[in-house]
Design an enzyme around this catalytic site. Structure first.
Site, PDB file in Angstrom:
ATOM      1  N   GLN A 181       0.887  -1.170   0.000  1.00  0.00           N
ATOM      2  CA  GLN A 181       0.000   0.000   0.000  1.00  0.00           C
ATOM      3  C   GLN A 181       0.921   1.215   0.000  1.00  0.00           C
ATOM      4  O   GLN A 181       1.467   1.580   1.033  1.00  0.00           O
ATOM      5  CB  GLN A 181      -0.915  -0.001   1.236  1.00  0.00           C
ATOM      6  CG  GLN A 181      -1.702   1.290   1.430  1.00  0.00           C
ATOM      7  CD  GLN A 181      -2.573   1.646   0.235  1.00  0.00           C
ATOM      8  OE1 GLN A 181      -3.264   0.808  -0.328  1.00  0.00           O
ATOM      9  NE2 GLN A 181      -2.536   2.912  -0.188  1.00  0.00           N
ATOM     10  N   GLY A 310     -10.820   0.353  -0.782  1.00  0.00           N
ATOM     11  CA  GLY A 310     -10.247   0.056  -2.083  1.00  0.00           C
ATOM     12  C   GLY A 310      -9.079   0.978  -2.336  1.00  0.00           C
ATOM     13  O   GLY A 310      -8.952   2.016  -1.682  1.00  0.00           O
ATOM     14  N   MET A 311      -8.215   0.570  -3.247  1.00  0.00           N
ATOM     15  CA  MET A 311      -7.068   1.398  -3.640  1.00  0.00           C
ATOM     16  C   MET A 311      -6.897   1.285  -5.138  1.00  0.00           C
ATOM     17  O   MET A 311      -6.816   0.178  -5.680  1.00  0.00           O
ATOM     18  CB  MET A 311      -5.809   0.930  -2.889  1.00  0.00           C
ATOM     19  CG  MET A 311      -4.534   1.643  -3.316  1.00  0.00           C
ATOM     20  SD  MET A 311      -4.563   3.408  -2.877  1.00  0.00           S
ATOM     21  CE  MET A 311      -3.639   4.100  -4.242  1.00  0.00           C
ATOM     22  N   GLU A 312      -6.832   2.450  -5.772  1.00  0.00           N
ATOM     23  CA  GLU A 312      -6.936   2.533  -7.226  1.00  0.00           C
ATOM     24  C   GLU A 312      -5.651   2.201  -7.978  1.00  0.00           C
ATOM     25  O   GLU A 312      -5.310   2.893  -8.942  1.00  0.00           O
ATOM     26  CB  GLU A 312      -7.400   3.945  -7.580  1.00  0.00           C
ATOM     27  CG  GLU A 312      -6.409   5.097  -7.237  1.00  0.00           C
ATOM     28  CD  GLU A 312      -6.543   5.686  -5.843  1.00  0.00           C
ATOM     29  OE1 GLU A 312      -7.021   4.974  -4.932  1.00  0.00           O
ATOM     30  OE2 GLU A 312      -6.169   6.857  -5.665  1.00  0.00           O
ATOM     31  N   ASN A 313      -4.907   1.180  -7.571  1.00  0.00           N
ATOM     32  CA  ASN A 313      -3.679   0.857  -8.286  1.00  0.00           C
ATOM     33  C   ASN A 313      -4.016   0.601  -9.757  1.00  0.00           C
ATOM     34  O   ASN A 313      -4.934  -0.154 -10.062  1.00  0.00           O
ATOM     35  CB  ASN A 313      -3.008  -0.349  -7.631  1.00  0.00           C
ATOM     36  CG  ASN A 313      -2.612  -0.022  -6.201  1.00  0.00           C
ATOM     37  OD1 ASN A 313      -2.048   1.045  -5.942  1.00  0.00           O
ATOM     38  ND2 ASN A 313      -2.939  -0.893  -5.266  1.00  0.00           N
ATOM     39  N   HIS A 336     -15.956   3.784  -7.329  1.00  0.00           N
ATOM     40  CA  HIS A 336     -14.986   4.784  -6.878  1.00  0.00           C
ATOM     41  C   HIS A 336     -13.579   4.471  -7.405  1.00  0.00           C
ATOM     42  O   HIS A 336     -12.933   5.325  -8.022  1.00  0.00           O
ATOM     43  CB  HIS A 336     -14.999   4.838  -5.346  1.00  0.00           C
ATOM     44  CG  HIS A 336     -14.062   5.835  -4.753  1.00  0.00           C
ATOM     45  ND1 HIS A 336     -14.469   7.095  -4.372  1.00  0.00           N
ATOM     46  CD2 HIS A 336     -12.737   5.773  -4.492  1.00  0.00           C
ATOM     47  CE1 HIS A 336     -13.431   7.762  -3.900  1.00  0.00           C
ATOM     48  NE2 HIS A 336     -12.363   6.976  -3.954  1.00  0.00           N
ATOM     49  N   GLU A 337     -13.119   3.251  -7.170  1.00  0.00           N
ATOM     50  CA  GLU A 337     -11.739   2.929  -7.587  1.00  0.00           C
ATOM     51  C   GLU A 337     -11.606   2.972  -9.106  1.00  0.00           C
ATOM     52  O   GLU A 337     -10.596   3.428  -9.634  1.00  0.00           O
ATOM     53  CB  GLU A 337     -11.302   1.566  -7.031  1.00  0.00           C
ATOM     54  CG  GLU A 337     -11.386   1.425  -5.506  1.00  0.00           C
ATOM     55  CD  GLU A 337     -10.867   2.613  -4.709  1.00  0.00           C
ATOM     56  OE1 GLU A 337      -9.971   3.337  -5.196  1.00  0.00           O
ATOM     57  OE2 GLU A 337     -11.384   2.837  -3.590  1.00  0.00           O
ATOM     58  N   HIS A 340     -11.204   6.475 -10.357  1.00  0.00           N
ATOM     59  CA  HIS A 340      -9.840   7.002 -10.220  1.00  0.00           C
ATOM     60  C   HIS A 340      -9.023   6.796 -11.498  1.00  0.00           C
ATOM     61  O   HIS A 340      -7.985   7.446 -11.672  1.00  0.00           O
ATOM     62  CB  HIS A 340      -9.112   6.329  -9.061  1.00  0.00           C
ATOM     63  CG  HIS A 340      -9.304   6.976  -7.723  1.00  0.00           C
ATOM     64  ND1 HIS A 340      -9.011   8.304  -7.489  1.00  0.00           N
ATOM     65  CD2 HIS A 340      -9.721   6.477  -6.531  1.00  0.00           C
ATOM     66  CE1 HIS A 340      -9.243   8.582  -6.198  1.00  0.00           C
ATOM     67  NE2 HIS A 340      -9.689   7.493  -5.597  1.00  0.00           N
ATOM     68  N   GLU A 359      -9.667  12.802  -4.676  1.00  0.00           N
ATOM     69  CA  GLU A 359     -10.766  12.124  -3.988  1.00  0.00           C
ATOM     70  C   GLU A 359     -12.129  12.794  -4.189  1.00  0.00           C
ATOM     71  O   GLU A 359     -13.154  12.120  -4.258  1.00  0.00           O
ATOM     72  CB  GLU A 359     -10.447  11.962  -2.500  1.00  0.00           C
ATOM     73  CG  GLU A 359      -9.204  11.098  -2.228  1.00  0.00           C
ATOM     74  CD  GLU A 359      -9.290   9.673  -2.786  1.00  0.00           C
ATOM     75  OE1 GLU A 359     -10.396   9.225  -3.141  1.00  0.00           O
ATOM     76  OE2 GLU A 359      -8.231   9.016  -2.874  1.00  0.00           O
ATOM     77  N   ASP A 415      -1.624  11.729   5.730  1.00  0.00           N
ATOM     78  CA  ASP A 415      -2.909  11.083   6.053  1.00  0.00           C
ATOM     79  C   ASP A 415      -3.968  12.125   6.419  1.00  0.00           C
ATOM     80  O   ASP A 415      -5.167  11.893   6.218  1.00  0.00           O
ATOM     81  CB  ASP A 415      -2.768  10.137   7.261  1.00  0.00           C
ATOM     82  CG  ASP A 415      -2.101   8.823   6.893  1.00  0.00           C
ATOM     83  OD1 ASP A 415      -1.837   8.598   5.690  1.00  0.00           O
ATOM     84  OD2 ASP A 415      -1.836   8.029   7.817  1.00  0.00           O
ATOM     85  N   TYR A 423     -13.033  14.180   0.215  1.00  0.00           N
ATOM     86  CA  TYR A 423     -13.980  13.336  -0.522  1.00  0.00           C
ATOM     87  C   TYR A 423     -15.314  14.037  -0.737  1.00  0.00           C
ATOM     88  O   TYR A 423     -15.775  14.218  -1.856  1.00  0.00           O
ATOM     89  CB  TYR A 423     -14.253  12.039   0.259  1.00  0.00           C
ATOM     90  CG  TYR A 423     -13.117  11.060   0.269  1.00  0.00           C
ATOM     91  CD1 TYR A 423     -12.085  11.174   1.201  1.00  0.00           C
ATOM     92  CD2 TYR A 423     -13.055  10.015  -0.641  1.00  0.00           C
ATOM     93  CE1 TYR A 423     -11.035  10.266   1.232  1.00  0.00           C
ATOM     94  CE2 TYR A 423     -12.006   9.101  -0.619  1.00  0.00           C
ATOM     95  CZ  TYR A 423     -11.004   9.228   0.316  1.00  0.00           C
ATOM     96  OH  TYR A 423      -9.965   8.338   0.330  1.00  0.00           O
ATOM     97  N   LYS A 600     -11.429   2.310   7.953  1.00  0.00           N
ATOM     98  CA  LYS A 600     -12.688   3.044   8.099  1.00  0.00           C
ATOM     99  C   LYS A 600     -13.497   2.516   9.282  1.00  0.00           C
ATOM    100  O   LYS A 600     -14.170   3.279   9.970  1.00  0.00           O
ATOM    101  CB  LYS A 600     -13.481   2.882   6.802  1.00  0.00           C
ATOM    102  CG  LYS A 600     -14.882   3.434   6.857  1.00  0.00           C
ATOM    103  CD  LYS A 600     -15.623   3.174   5.558  1.00  0.00           C
ATOM    104  CE  LYS A 600     -17.054   3.656   5.681  1.00  0.00           C
ATOM    105  NZ  LYS A 600     -17.848   3.347   4.475  1.00  0.00           N
TER     106      LYS A 600
HETATM  107  N1  BES Z   1      -7.114   6.282  -2.642  1.00  0.00           N
HETATM  108  C1  BES Z   1      -8.056   5.914  -1.662  1.00  0.00           C
HETATM  109  C2  BES Z   1      -7.464   5.127  -0.529  1.00  0.00           C
HETATM  110  C3  BES Z   1      -6.363   5.855   0.206  1.00  0.00           C
HETATM  111  C4  BES Z   1      -6.542   7.147   0.650  1.00  0.00           C
HETATM  112  C5  BES Z   1      -5.180   5.220   0.481  1.00  0.00           C
HETATM  113  C6  BES Z   1      -5.519   7.789   1.324  1.00  0.00           C
HETATM  114  C7  BES Z   1      -4.154   5.865   1.153  1.00  0.00           C
HETATM  115  C8  BES Z   1      -4.330   7.164   1.577  1.00  0.00           C
HETATM  116  C9  BES Z   1      -9.209   5.117  -2.258  1.00  0.00           C
HETATM  117  O1  BES Z   1      -9.558   5.491  -3.533  1.00  0.00           O
HETATM  118  C10 BES Z   1     -10.425   5.391  -1.414  1.00  0.00           C
HETATM  119  O2  BES Z   1     -10.795   6.512  -1.344  1.00  0.00           O
HETATM  120  N2  BES Z   1     -10.989   4.368  -0.809  1.00  0.00           N
HETATM  121  C11 BES Z   1     -12.156   4.497   0.035  1.00  0.00           C
HETATM  122  C12 BES Z   1     -13.411   4.062  -0.661  1.00  0.00           C
HETATM  123  C13 BES Z   1     -14.271   5.143  -1.202  1.00  0.00           C
HETATM  124  C14 BES Z   1     -15.582   4.606  -1.720  1.00  0.00           C
HETATM  125  C15 BES Z   1     -14.488   6.332  -0.341  1.00  0.00           C
HETATM  126  C16 BES Z   1     -11.965   3.616   1.241  1.00  0.00           C
HETATM  127  O3  BES Z   1     -10.923   2.943   1.335  1.00  0.00           O
HETATM  128  O4  BES Z   1     -12.824   3.568   2.098  1.00  0.00           O
HETATM  129 ZN    ZN Z   2     -10.419   7.364  -3.642  1.00  0.00          ZN
END
Ligand code: BES
Ligand code: ZN
Length: 643
Positions: A181, A310-313, A336-337, A340, A359, A415, A423, A600
């Site tokens: 990650q 999720g992570m948008e790799n 969402h992913e 991205h 975001e 962070d 978002y 979360k």
């Molecule tokens: N890119 C983010 C995850 C992230 C954010 C990783 C900050 C590291 C640092 C990913 O696209 C994301 O936003 N995931 C959300 C889901 C979304 C539907 C809000 C999540 O993980 O909850």
């Molecule tokens: Zn995101």
């Protein structure tokens, strides 16, 4: 605001990018992935960038890494990646002969510099003092001719960007698992590089893994070659935070000819079923915002310790198994992913102060796709649920500056950029613009935005400039500069924010109100029989503080909320159980905390436990759960429980 150099370049290259991205519909088999967008010229721009990312040591205003080649052994015995990173560099400023890279917890063995194919020899390098957040700068002396640098190194078992799982920690129990990650600043724990979203590079990799394990990367997926090695290629320029790796006993199931799911066997079929509508999401995105430019789009369902939803790799979104609810109710995370792939991966925030460009845009696009596929009612329910979360974040963030879209220069950790402000306030800002300019114009504007800035990293100010030039200038009455500034630089939620008008939750509220006030539970039961996950979440999130323990028991008995299979529903219920001290939920809450590592959920559960007199219990559960959590989650929860 002055026109930044990146914005200027993007406008000039727009035409060229357009013609390079024809609408090819070439489809590929899972392991052979030429680009669907065809001959996508990797952007190897060496335009000067102002150095305004303070979370990197890299001198990216002086030189850029344009390509990284990784040649690594994935060593589960030592929990390390061992090998060589070769970085191609391009000068931005003449006469600078020092390359500064980001590293964190890396052991550097040798550094050799090259002019073309010719070695200029090993050089003395310096690893500067370690900072807890940023790691250590690696300073490398170059000659005027140096254009690549070969660094042999090893990662640390405690690398924050890598989680090494023992066989017992996996579902199959037989083979170990590794996943990475990198976002926001953990790529530097995987390799020495310029770890800033301002710099884009292509990458390639050669991996050696133990027999019986399959490695995957955010790139074209390689088959094992005659040497037993796997080769990967990412020919499109991406920021370092999108470099990703997963290694495990991983199987594949196709959804269509260019979309599929990777997962451990136990959850493979269920995942393919849950995510079966991903092709519709892709089509919807393409309809609004232009072609998907990354070739394949696959998803990998990771072990439950994956700390995000999720992570948008690129080409391979990483997903939490908590999305596999059985009823497709949580697939907005896929939307969402996937979104991205336009907002974030194609057009990238150039520093984490501009995280809303990733975001907020993505949350907006996600919601447009959900509306397109599942109707306005579901989309508005999701808007309303997010708005509640945003309001809670605005009320609880430690500094008012963190409620701005353009974040302050002095964030303690990147962070901090990822609250609901980036978002949801970001999403509502775009909903506001859509409303002011009209959907038809705004859709065209966004499609052009993604195209004109494709494969570039931009700032909030670049966006403002582009908005003015391409939408506002011809519709000057739609919006005042003060309104715009309030959204971007102001704090909290502006008055001009749209209040989603929907009766979607009215019936939930009527039925629950009647019961809260002492009514019989039977009518609530009848009503709730038709509720979707969204309606349940609204109901659970708005339980009144005055609810008695007897009422909690009645709810639990009627709806079996303790131990609920849907992770979002279970989480919402446990939050209420913690606040009201409803003890019968705690044994299942404990199981939840021991089996789910998604930030979360667990950050808020541990936070609520420590705020509601359950600190001792929380610490005991955490002592047992900690080893199974991802290093990112460990750091966060250590902080939460230390307060
Ligand atoms: N890119 C983010 C995850 C992230 C954010 C990783 C900050 C590291 C640092 C990913 O696209 C994301 O936003 N995931 C959300 C889901 C979304 C539907 C809000 C999540 O993980 O909850
Ligand atoms: Zn995101």
């Amino acid at each position: 605001m002055s026109l930044s150099k990146t914005a200027m370049i993007s406008i000039f290259t727009a035409g060229a990018m357009l013609s390079a991205c024809g609408n090819s519909s070439t489809h590929e088999a899972p392991h052979d992935t030429p680009l669907r967008g065809q001959s996508e010229a990797p952007e190897k721009s060496v335009s000067a960038l102002a150095k305004d990312d303070k979370f990197t040591y890299a001198n990216y205003d002086e030189m850029h890494v344009t390509h990284i080649d990784l040649n690594l052994d994935v060593n589960f015995d030592t929990q390390t990646l061992d090998g060589v990173a070769t970085l191609d560099i391009a000068r931005v400023k003449d006469g600078v002969n020092t390359l500064i890279l980001d590293t964190k917890d890396l052991t550097i063995k040798t550094v050799e510099i090259f002019a073309g194919e010719t070695s200029e020899g090993d050089v003395g390098y310096a690893l500067e003092a370690a900072d807890k957040v940023l790691g250590q700068a690696l300073t490398i002396p170059l000659t005027d001719k140096t254009d690549s640098v070969k660094i042999s190194y090893t990662t640390s078992p405690k690398a924050e960007g890598l989680q090494w799982l023992s066989p017992e920690q996996t579902a199959g129990k037989k083979k170990p698992y590794l996943f990475s990650q990198a976002q926001p600043i953990h790529a530097r724990t995987m390799a020495p590089l310029q770890d800033t979203p301002a710099v884009r590079m292509t990458y390639s990799a050669t991996l050696r893994v133990p027999d019986g394990l399959r490695p995957l990367m955010s790139a074209s997926q390689g088959e094992k070659d005659a040497n037993g090695e796997y080769k990967f290629d990412m020919p499109q320029a991406i920021p370092s935070y999108l470099i990703a790796i997963a290694v495990g006993d991983i199987q594949f199931k196709a959804i269509n000819d260019h979309i599929g799911v990777y997962a451990e066997e136990y959850i493979l079929d269920a995942s393919a079923e849950e995510f079966a509508e991903t092709p519709l999401m892709e089509a919807s995105n393409e309809k609004f915002y232009g072609p998907y430019r990354w070739g394949r789009y696959d998803l990998i369902v990771l072990p439950p310790s994956f700390p995000f939803g999720g992570m948008e790799n690129p080409r391979l979104s990483f997903m939490t198994p908590t999305l596999i609810a059985g009823d497709k109710s949580l697939t907005n995370v896929v939307a969402h992913e996937l979104a991205h792939s336009w907002s974030g991966n194609l057009v990238t925030n150039s520093s984490w102060r501009d995280a809303w460009l990733n975001e907020g845009f993505t949350s907006y696009v996600e919601n447009r796709v959900m509306e397109d596929l599942y109707g306005e009612r579901r989309a508005v329910m999701e808007q309303l649920l997010s708005l509640q979360d945003l309001k809670a974040d605005i009320a609880s963030l430690p500094r008012p500056e963190l409620t701005q879209l353009k974040l302050p220069t002095d964030m303690a950790h990147p962070d901090d950029a990822f609250s609901q402000v980036a978002y949801v306030k970001g999403q509502y800002f775009l909903m506001f613009l859509e409303e002011r300019f009209g959907r038809a114009k705004f859709d065209v504007f966004l499609k052009n935005y993604f195209n004109d800035f494709a494969f570039q990293s931009i700032t909030t100010e670049d966006f403002i400039k582009y908005l003015h030039e391409n939408l506002h200038k011809d519709n000057p009455d739609a919006l005042t500069r003060a309104e715009l500034d309030e959204w971007i630089y102001g704090q909290g939620l502006p008055d001009t924010a749209k209040d989603p008008q929907s009766s979607a939750f009215d019936e939930v509220e009527i039925a629950s109100q009647a019961w809260f006030e002492g009514g019989n539970i039977a009518p609530l039961k009848t009503e709730a029989g038709n509720w979707s996950t969204h309606e349940w979440l609204h109901f659970l999130n708005t339980l009144p503080d005055s609810l008695t323990q007897v009422q909690f028991e009645a709810l639990d008995e009627a709806f079996s909320l303790t131990g609920a299979q849907n992770a979002e529903t279970a989480f919402a219920w446990y939050m209420q159980a913690i606040k009201s001290g409803y003890e019968p939920a705690f044994s299942d809450l404990e199981d939840f905390l021991l089996s789910v590592g998604r930030g979360k959920f667990i950050y808020r559960l541990y936070g609520a436990l420590s705020e509601n007199g359950k600190e001792q219990w929380a610490s005991e559960v955490y002592a047992r759960a900690r080893a199974g959590y991802h290093p990112i989650a460990q750091r966060r929860i250590d902080e939460i429980l230390a307060k």
